[in-house]
Design a protein around this motif. Sequence first.
Motif, PDB file in Angstrom:
ATOM      1  N   GLU A  22       9.669  -1.914 -17.430  1.00  0.00           N
ATOM      2  CA  GLU A  22      10.145  -3.299 -17.500  1.00  0.00           C
ATOM      3  C   GLU A  22       9.367  -4.194 -16.528  1.00  0.00           C
ATOM      4  O   GLU A  22       8.940  -5.309 -16.864  1.00  0.00           O
ATOM      5  N   LEU A  23       9.169  -3.688 -15.309  1.00  0.00           N
ATOM      6  CA  LEU A  23       8.445  -4.466 -14.310  1.00  0.00           C
ATOM      7  C   LEU A  23       6.972  -4.605 -14.679  1.00  0.00           C
ATOM      8  O   LEU A  23       6.380  -5.686 -14.518  1.00  0.00           O
ATOM      9  N   ALA A  24       6.387  -3.531 -15.170  1.00  0.00           N
ATOM     10  CA  ALA A  24       4.983  -3.602 -15.582  1.00  0.00           C
ATOM     11  C   ALA A  24       4.800  -4.586 -16.727  1.00  0.00           C
ATOM     12  O   ALA A  24       3.827  -5.359 -16.765  1.00  0.00           O
ATOM     13  N   ASP A  25       5.720  -4.595 -17.675  1.00  0.00           N
ATOM     14  CA  ASP A  25       5.649  -5.545 -18.791  1.00  0.00           C
ATOM     15  C   ASP A  25       5.742  -6.989 -18.304  1.00  0.00           C
ATOM     16  O   ASP A  25       5.220  -7.908 -18.937  1.00  0.00           O
ATOM     17  N   ALA A  26       6.418  -7.197 -17.157  1.00  0.00           N
ATOM     18  CA  ALA A  26       6.525  -8.537 -16.566  1.00  0.00           C
ATOM     19  C   ALA A  26       5.313  -8.886 -15.715  1.00  0.00           C
ATOM     20  O   ALA A  26       5.287  -9.958 -15.102  1.00  0.00           O
ATOM     21  N   GLY A  27       4.343  -7.980 -15.663  1.00  0.00           N
ATOM     22  CA  GLY A  27       3.121  -8.249 -14.916  1.00  0.00           C
ATOM     23  C   GLY A  27       3.192  -7.886 -13.449  1.00  0.00           C
ATOM     24  O   GLY A  27       2.285  -8.227 -12.680  1.00  0.00           O
ATOM     25  N   VAL A  28       4.235  -7.191 -13.043  1.00  0.00           N
ATOM     26  CA  VAL A  28       4.392  -6.845 -11.633  1.00  0.00           C
ATOM     27  C   VAL A  28       3.417  -5.737 -11.245  1.00  0.00           C
ATOM     28  O   VAL A  28       3.304  -4.721 -11.936  1.00  0.00           O
ATOM     29  N   VAL A  29       2.723  -5.944 -10.142  1.00  0.00           N
ATOM     30  CA  VAL A  29       1.818  -4.925  -9.613  1.00  0.00           C
ATOM     31  C   VAL A  29       2.277  -4.413  -8.242  1.00  0.00           C
ATOM     32  O   VAL A  29       1.813  -3.367  -7.799  1.00  0.00           O
ATOM     33  N   ALA A  30       3.152  -5.161  -7.578  1.00  0.00           N
ATOM     34  CA  ALA A  30       3.606  -4.743  -6.248  1.00  0.00           C
ATOM     35  C   ALA A  30       4.988  -5.329  -5.982  1.00  0.00           C
ATOM     36  O   ALA A  30       5.391  -6.324  -6.597  1.00  0.00           O
ATOM     37  N   VAL A  31       5.704  -4.705  -5.028  1.00  0.00           N
ATOM     38  CA  VAL A  31       7.069  -5.121  -4.686  1.00  0.00           C
ATOM     39  C   VAL A  31       7.128  -5.451  -3.198  1.00  0.00           C
ATOM     40  O   VAL A  31       6.744  -4.636  -2.344  1.00  0.00           O
ATOM     41  N   ALA A  32       7.609  -6.648  -2.878  1.00  0.00           N
ATOM     42  CA  ALA A  32       7.811  -7.067  -1.492  1.00  0.00           C
ATOM     43  C   ALA A  32       9.166  -6.575  -1.007  1.00  0.00           C
ATOM     44  O   ALA A  32      10.172  -6.684  -1.725  1.00  0.00           O
ATOM     45  N   LEU A  33       9.189  -6.030   0.202  1.00  0.00           N
ATOM     46  CA  LEU A  33      10.408  -5.461   0.796  1.00  0.00           C
ATOM     47  C   LEU A  33      10.701  -6.202   2.099  1.00  0.00           C
ATOM     48  O   LEU A  33      10.293  -5.779   3.182  1.00  0.00           O
ATOM     49  N   PRO A  34      11.415  -7.325   2.033  1.00  0.00           N
ATOM     50  CA  PRO A  34      11.632  -8.155   3.219  1.00  0.00           C
ATOM     51  C   PRO A  34      12.898  -7.797   3.990  1.00  0.00           C
ATOM     52  O   PRO A  34      13.856  -7.258   3.444  1.00  0.00           O
ATOM     53  N   TRP A  35      12.880  -8.110   5.276  1.00  0.00           N
ATOM     54  CA  TRP A  35      14.079  -8.112   6.102  1.00  0.00           C
ATOM     55  C   TRP A  35      13.919  -9.247   7.111  1.00  0.00           C
ATOM     56  O   TRP A  35      12.833  -9.819   7.245  1.00  0.00           O
ATOM     57  N   VAL A  36      14.985  -9.601   7.790  1.00  0.00           N
ATOM     58  CA  VAL A  36      14.960 -10.719   8.733  1.00  0.00           C
ATOM     59  C   VAL A  36      15.182 -10.181  10.135  1.00  0.00           C
ATOM     60  O   VAL A  36      16.112  -9.404  10.372  1.00  0.00           O
ATOM     61  N   ASP A  37      14.322 -10.601  11.074  1.00  0.00           N
ATOM     62  CA  ASP A  37      14.453 -10.087  12.432  1.00  0.00           C
ATOM     63  C   ASP A  37      15.476 -10.891  13.240  1.00  0.00           C
ATOM     64  O   ASP A  37      16.096 -11.829  12.739  1.00  0.00           O
ATOM     65  N   GLN A 103       5.674 -16.207  -7.709  1.00  0.00           N
ATOM     66  CA  GLN A 103       4.557 -15.396  -7.239  1.00  0.00           C
ATOM     67  C   GLN A 103       4.182 -14.385  -8.328  1.00  0.00           C
ATOM     68  O   GLN A 103       4.620 -13.232  -8.289  1.00  0.00           O
ATOM     69  N   PRO A 104       3.397 -14.813  -9.310  1.00  0.00           N
ATOM     70  CA  PRO A 104       3.044 -13.907 -10.409  1.00  0.00           C
ATOM     71  C   PRO A 104       2.459 -12.592  -9.894  1.00  0.00           C
ATOM     72  O   PRO A 104       1.638 -12.563  -8.978  1.00  0.00           O
ATOM     73  N   GLY A 105       2.930 -11.503 -10.477  1.00  0.00           N
ATOM     74  CA  GLY A 105       2.452 -10.183 -10.098  1.00  0.00           C
ATOM     75  C   GLY A 105       3.314  -9.477  -9.075  1.00  0.00           C
ATOM     76  O   GLY A 105       3.086  -8.308  -8.776  1.00  0.00           O
ATOM     77  N   TRP A 106       4.327 -10.192  -8.549  1.00  0.00           N
ATOM     78  CA  TRP A 106       5.156  -9.636  -7.488  1.00  0.00           C
ATOM     79  C   TRP A 106       6.621  -9.544  -7.898  1.00  0.00           C
ATOM     80  O   TRP A 106       7.127 -10.395  -8.612  1.00  0.00           O
ATOM     81  N   ALA A 107       7.267  -8.495  -7.404  1.00  0.00           N
ATOM     82  CA  ALA A 107       8.722  -8.396  -7.429  1.00  0.00           C
ATOM     83  C   ALA A 107       9.201  -8.352  -5.984  1.00  0.00           C
ATOM     84  O   ALA A 107       8.403  -8.248  -5.037  1.00  0.00           O
TER      85      ALA A 107
END
Length: 466
Positions: A22-37, A103-107
């Motif tokens: 599903e993610l690949a079909d949406a053009g996703v190549v990488a996933v951002a994993l954020p947290w707040v300091d 941000q195209p290409g990102w999840a």
Amino acid sequence: MDLLEQHTRDERRTEAEARLDELADAGVVAVALPWVDTSGITRVKTVPLAKLPSAAAWGVGMSPVFDGFLLDDSIIAGRFAGSATGDLRLHPDLSRLTVLAGQPGWAWAPVDRYTQAGTPHVQCSRSLLRRLVASLAEEGLTVRGAFEIEWVVARPDGTPDDADAFAPALTGPAYGMTRLAEVSDYARDLLDALEAQGVDVDQFHPEYAGGQLEVSVAAEDPVAAADTALLVRNTITAVSSQHGLRVSFSPKVTADGVGNGGHVHLSLWRDGQNLMAGGEGPLGLTRDGEGFVAGLLDHLPALLAVGAPAVASYLRLVPSHWAGAFAAWGLENREAAIRFVTGPEGNRQSAANVEVKCVDLAANPYLLMAACLAVGAAGVRAGSRLPDPVAVDPASLSDDERRDAGIRPLPATLSEAAEAFDADEVLAAAFGEELHATVVDVRRGEVALLEEQTAEQVCRTTRWKH
């Protein structure tokens, strides 16, 4: 949350694997994993899409040193933070996995931070908020909340003689239709992106300060509300960049200007009933609803250490600027730190809530929401009662009138807020020894960092950090 058992890791891996196509079909190549300091800065690691199942099961390594980071990326030597040793694992919450329309290409997926042994990190603000939500649920209580997001858009090249100066990209008047016309294409793309990401936007409008805009979103459970605040800010930054604009969420962009707030709206519920309406207490509050609001009001000085956590926050938090510089509450009173909102007649059971106005977007939204829940719940448990609501600007009253009404000025500096937080037993118990100490240590570190700076220098140092 308990120890991450192998069956839980296997389930997370399987869930991530099921999302890959599903993610690949949406053009996703990488996933951002954020947290707040602790300083309110969003930090991130990323993984290629193919590594998402491994990240879901085993996490991604990250040093705990970021608990001790200051806003300029220097590091304190705190009591429980700032060490170069140790490692944590960032575990993405796949229930919030989102394809980033801006941000195209990102999840994107917010993370919970665990130890190598598979236990929640004691300084993980998202895990703290989860625990406090669960504690309220054991008492039959739930909270609905949302963050208002204010920001300013600026020309990316500043001024001719200073590339880092603030030069507003909009020239129309406050709340003006002309300002909306200036930003029409940008606003359309932003709202499209938010809708594509599943964000339920209630309102968008030009705000008061030069170049300032605001978006309000629908109320959610507290963890989801903090996640959404993070996602909305990320989307604003990304879409702004696409339009050649620079963004600041800083509580004070220029020393002589109006700052950005990050107001929090909260309502308390039991068995499907909004406890902010239909009661016999002041302004229709139920007894538990009144206790919750009273808890917030009683602990506001300490609450500011997480809700207004920057030195620049106290350049914004001044009387007669709609920032809520006094510990007071009132019906639709925008000069009170806590504004009570009944909603329109006929919809109050659904709409009634309180708005905490004295906070801003330098805050870690998980820490701020956790603090609000902790002190609000303490007020409910203690059966706390509210003073009379205030119907005027507290600054218009004399010192004697404010004293007689029980109205206190809120801390005027970050140092004062940190001292109040350090002494607050409710927040110390809720946050735990390590996180409570680190909040104090980081606040004192930022005070020391900026103590020799003028107001304008503080604004400049902080302007592009949040």
